[in-house]
Scaffold this motif. Structure first.
Motif, short mmCIF file in Angstrom:
data_model
loop_
_atom_site.label_atom_id
_atom_site.label_comp_id
_atom_site.label_asym_id
_atom_site.label_seq_id
_atom_site.Cartn_x
_atom_site.Cartn_y
_atom_site.Cartn_z
N ASP A 126 0.80 -1.35 -0.18
CA ASP A 126 -0.15 0.03 -0.10
C ASP A 126 0.96 1.26 -0.11
OD1 ASP A 126 -2.80 -1.44 0.14
OD2 ASP A 126 -1.91 -1.96 2.00
N ALA A 127 2.10 1.29 -0.11
CA ALA A 127 2.91 2.33 -0.28
C ALA A 127 2.67 3.13 -1.63
CB ALA A 127 4.28 2.04 -0.35
N THR A 128 3.04 4.44 -1.66
CA THR A 128 2.66 5.17 -2.80
C THR A 128 4.08 5.93 -3.32
OG1 THR A 128 0.35 5.49 -2.26
CG2 THR A 128 1.47 7.03 -4.06
N PHE A 129 4.48 5.64 -4.62
CA PHE A 129 5.64 6.57 -5.27
C PHE A 129 5.16 7.49 -6.34
CE2 PHE A 129 7.36 2.37 -3.27
CZ PHE A 129 8.37 2.63 -2.91
N ASN A 130 5.25 8.65 -5.70
CA ASN A 130 4.79 9.87 -6.85
C ASN A 130 5.89 10.20 -7.74
OD1 ASN A 130 2.04 9.94 -6.00
ND2 ASN A 130 2.53 11.04 -4.12
N GLY A 131 6.98 10.01 -7.52
CA GLY A 131 8.09 10.27 -8.31
C GLY A 131 8.78 9.11 -8.88
N ARG A 132 10.02 9.15 -9.21
CA ARG A 132 10.95 7.96 -9.59
C ARG A 132 10.97 7.09 -8.29
NH1 ARG A 132 13.17 11.78 -12.71
NH2 ARG A 132 15.19 12.17 -11.31
N PHE A 135 15.13 1.25 -8.05
CA PHE A 135 15.69 0.09 -7.09
C PHE A 135 16.86 -0.81 -8.00
CE2 PHE A 135 11.85 1.02 -5.05
CZ PHE A 135 11.76 0.44 -3.92
N SER A 136 17.47 0.04 -8.94
CA SER A 136 18.47 -0.41 -9.70
C SER A 136 19.55 -1.07 -8.86
CB SER A 136 18.79 0.39 -10.67
OG SER A 136 18.06 0.95 -11.57
N HIS A 137 19.92 -2.25 -9.27
CA HIS A 137 21.17 -3.04 -8.60
C HIS A 137 20.58 -3.40 -7.09
CE1 HIS A 137 23.96 -2.57 -11.77
NE2 HIS A 137 23.26 -1.40 -12.05
N ALA A 138 19.60 -3.19 -6.49
CA ALA A 138 19.30 -3.57 -5.28
C ALA A 138 19.47 -5.04 -5.03
CB ALA A 138 17.63 -3.04 -4.53
N THR A 139 19.38 -5.59 -3.87
CA THR A 139 19.76 -6.92 -3.59
C THR A 139 18.66 -7.16 -2.37
OG1 THR A 139 22.11 -7.07 -4.12
CG2 THR A 139 21.03 -8.99 -2.73
N PHE A 140 17.75 -8.28 -2.84
CA PHE A 140 16.77 -8.51 -1.53
C PHE A 140 17.04 -10.05 -1.27
CE2 PHE A 140 14.84 -5.36 -4.08
CZ PHE A 140 14.24 -4.61 -3.27
N THR A 141 17.74 -10.26 -0.11
CA THR A 141 17.91 -11.60 0.36
C THR A 141 16.86 -12.46 1.09
OG1 THR A 141 18.85 -10.99 2.35
CG2 THR A 141 20.37 -11.16 0.60
N GLY A 142 15.88 -11.71 1.40
CA GLY A 142 14.56 -12.23 2.05
C GLY A 142 13.33 -11.94 1.03
N ASP A 143 12.15 -12.36 1.35
CA ASP A 143 10.92 -12.15 0.94
C ASP A 143 10.70 -10.72 0.81
OD1 ASP A 143 10.56 -14.79 0.41
OD2 ASP A 143 9.13 -15.08 2.33
N VAL A 144 10.06 -10.22 -0.16
CA VAL A 144 9.80 -8.77 -0.56
C VAL A 144 8.34 -8.63 -0.90
CG1 VAL A 144 10.85 -8.71 -2.76
CG2 VAL A 144 10.25 -6.38 -1.51
N TRP A 145 7.56 -7.89 -0.33
CA TRP A 145 6.47 -7.41 -0.68
C TRP A 145 5.72 -6.13 -1.10
CZ3 TRP A 145 7.51 -10.77 3.46
CH2 TRP A 145 7.18 -11.96 3.18
N PHE A 146 5.47 -6.00 -2.48
CA PHE A 146 5.10 -4.84 -3.10
C PHE A 146 3.68 -4.78 -3.35
CE2 PHE A 146 9.64 -4.14 -3.69
CZ PHE A 146 9.97 -3.06 -3.62
N ASN A 147 3.05 -5.42 -2.74
CA ASN A 147 1.37 -5.72 -2.90
C ASN A 147 0.60 -4.44 -2.92
OD1 ASN A 147 2.16 -8.37 -3.15
ND2 ASN A 147 0.99 -8.91 -1.12
N ARG A 148 -0.28 -4.04 -3.89
CA ARG A 148 -1.14 -2.94 -3.90
C ARG A 148 -0.24 -1.57 -3.67
NH1 ARG A 148 -2.56 -6.26 -0.31
NH2 ARG A 148 -1.89 -5.02 1.38
N VAL A 149 1.09 -1.51 -4.26
CA VAL A 149 1.89 -0.45 -4.25
C VAL A 149 1.38 0.40 -5.60
CG1 VAL A 149 4.08 0.70 -4.69
CG2 VAL A 149 3.58 -1.26 -3.17
N THR A 150 1.49 1.73 -5.53
CA THR A 150 1.20 2.69 -6.75
C THR A 150 2.46 3.24 -6.96
OG1 THR A 150 -0.90 2.96 -6.00
CG2 THR A 150 -0.07 4.49 -7.48
#
Length: 215
Positions: A126-132, A135-150
Motif C-alpha cells: 500500500d505504499a505510494t511512489f509519486n516520483g521515480r 531500485f536498480s542493483h538492489a539486493t533482496f535476500t529475504g521475501d519482499v512484498w510490493f502488494n498494492r503499491v502505486t
C-alpha cells in the motif's frame, strides 16, 4: 543530524560472542550493542516525526512536513517508517538488516534505493511512489512484498536481485517499468496493472491475465 548519525559507519554486534572471547572483544561487543540502541532510537524519532497521522489534512503537531531523507549508505536495523510521508528519500547503498516495513508510506518526490541491500524481509504494501522509484542493483535476500503499491512515475528494478519471494500482487505501474532483474524464487504479479507496457519477462509471473493499456 539524525540522518548524518545513521550514515556513520557501523558494525552490528556479533549474534553470539564466543565463550572464550577476551576482554577486548567483549568491550567491542558491548559498545556495538549500546550504539545499536542509540541507532534504534534515532530511527524511531524519524519514523514518529514523519508520520502525519490518520488524517493527512490535519497532521499531528509533531509531523515534519516536506522532509527529505538522506540515508545514503546507512545501516538501518528493523527500520519501520510505517505510514510515513517523505518528500525525497535517498537510501542508495544502504543496508537494511532485520525486517524493513514501508507499509502505507508515501514518497511525494523521488525514492532512491539503488545498490541497497535488504538482509531480511522487506514490506512495501500500500505504499505510494509519486516520483521515480529507483531500485536498480538492489539486493533482496529475504521475501519482499510490493502488494498494492502505486508507482506513479518510473519504476526501475534494473539488475535487482531477488533471492527469495517477490510479490507485486495488485500493484499499479502508471509509468515506465523496467524489470531486467534476477528472480530465483516464488514471484507473483497477479492483478498487476501496467499503464505503459507489461515487461516481457514479467508476463510469465502473472497468474491472471495482465492488465495493459496497450493490449
Amino acid at each position: 543530524m539524525l540522518c548524518a548519525y545513521l550514515r556513520m559507519p557501523y558494525t552490528l554486534p556479533d549474534a553470539h560472542l564466543p565463550e572464550d572471547a577476551d576482554d577486548t572483544a567483549r568491550d567491542v561487543q558491548e559498545q556495538r550493542v549500546q550504539e545499536r540502541e542509540v541507532r534504534l532510537t534515532a530511527q524511531r524519532i524519524l519514523s514518529t516525526r514523519l508520520y502525519p497521522g490518520r488524517n493527512p489534512d490535519h497532521p499531528h503537531e509533531t509531523f515534519w512536513a516536506n522532509m527529505n531523507l538522506d540515508l545514503t549508505g546507512a545501516t538501518l536495523i528493523d527500520f519501520h517508517p510505517i505510514g510515513c510521508r517523505i518528500n525525497i528519500g535517498r537510501f542508495d547503498g544502504a543496508t537494511f538488516t532485520g525486517t524493513t516495513r514501508f507499509d502505507d508510506a508515501t514518497f511525494t518526490g523521488h525514492a532512491w534505493f539503488e545498490h541497497a541491500t535488504f538482509t531480511g524481509e522487506a514490506h512495501y504494501p500500500d505504499a505510494t511512489f509519486n516520483g521515480r522509484a529507483m531500485f536498480s542493483h538492489a539486493t533482496f535476500t529475504g521475501d519482499v512484498w510490493f502488494n498494492r503499491v502505486t508507482f506513479t512515475g518510473t519504476a526501475w528494478f534494473s539488475r535487482a536481485t531477488f533471492a527469495e519471494g517477490a510479490f507485486y500482487i495488485d500493484t499499479t505501474f502508471a509509468g515506465d517499468a523496467l524489470f531486467n532483474a534476477t528472480f530465483t524464487a516464488t514471484t507473483n504479479f497477479d492483478g498487476a496493472t501496467f499503464h505503459v507496457l507489461v515487461p516481457p519477462n514479467i508476463r510469465r509471473f502473472m497468474g491472471r491475465p495482465p492488465q495493459d493499456s496497450n493490449t
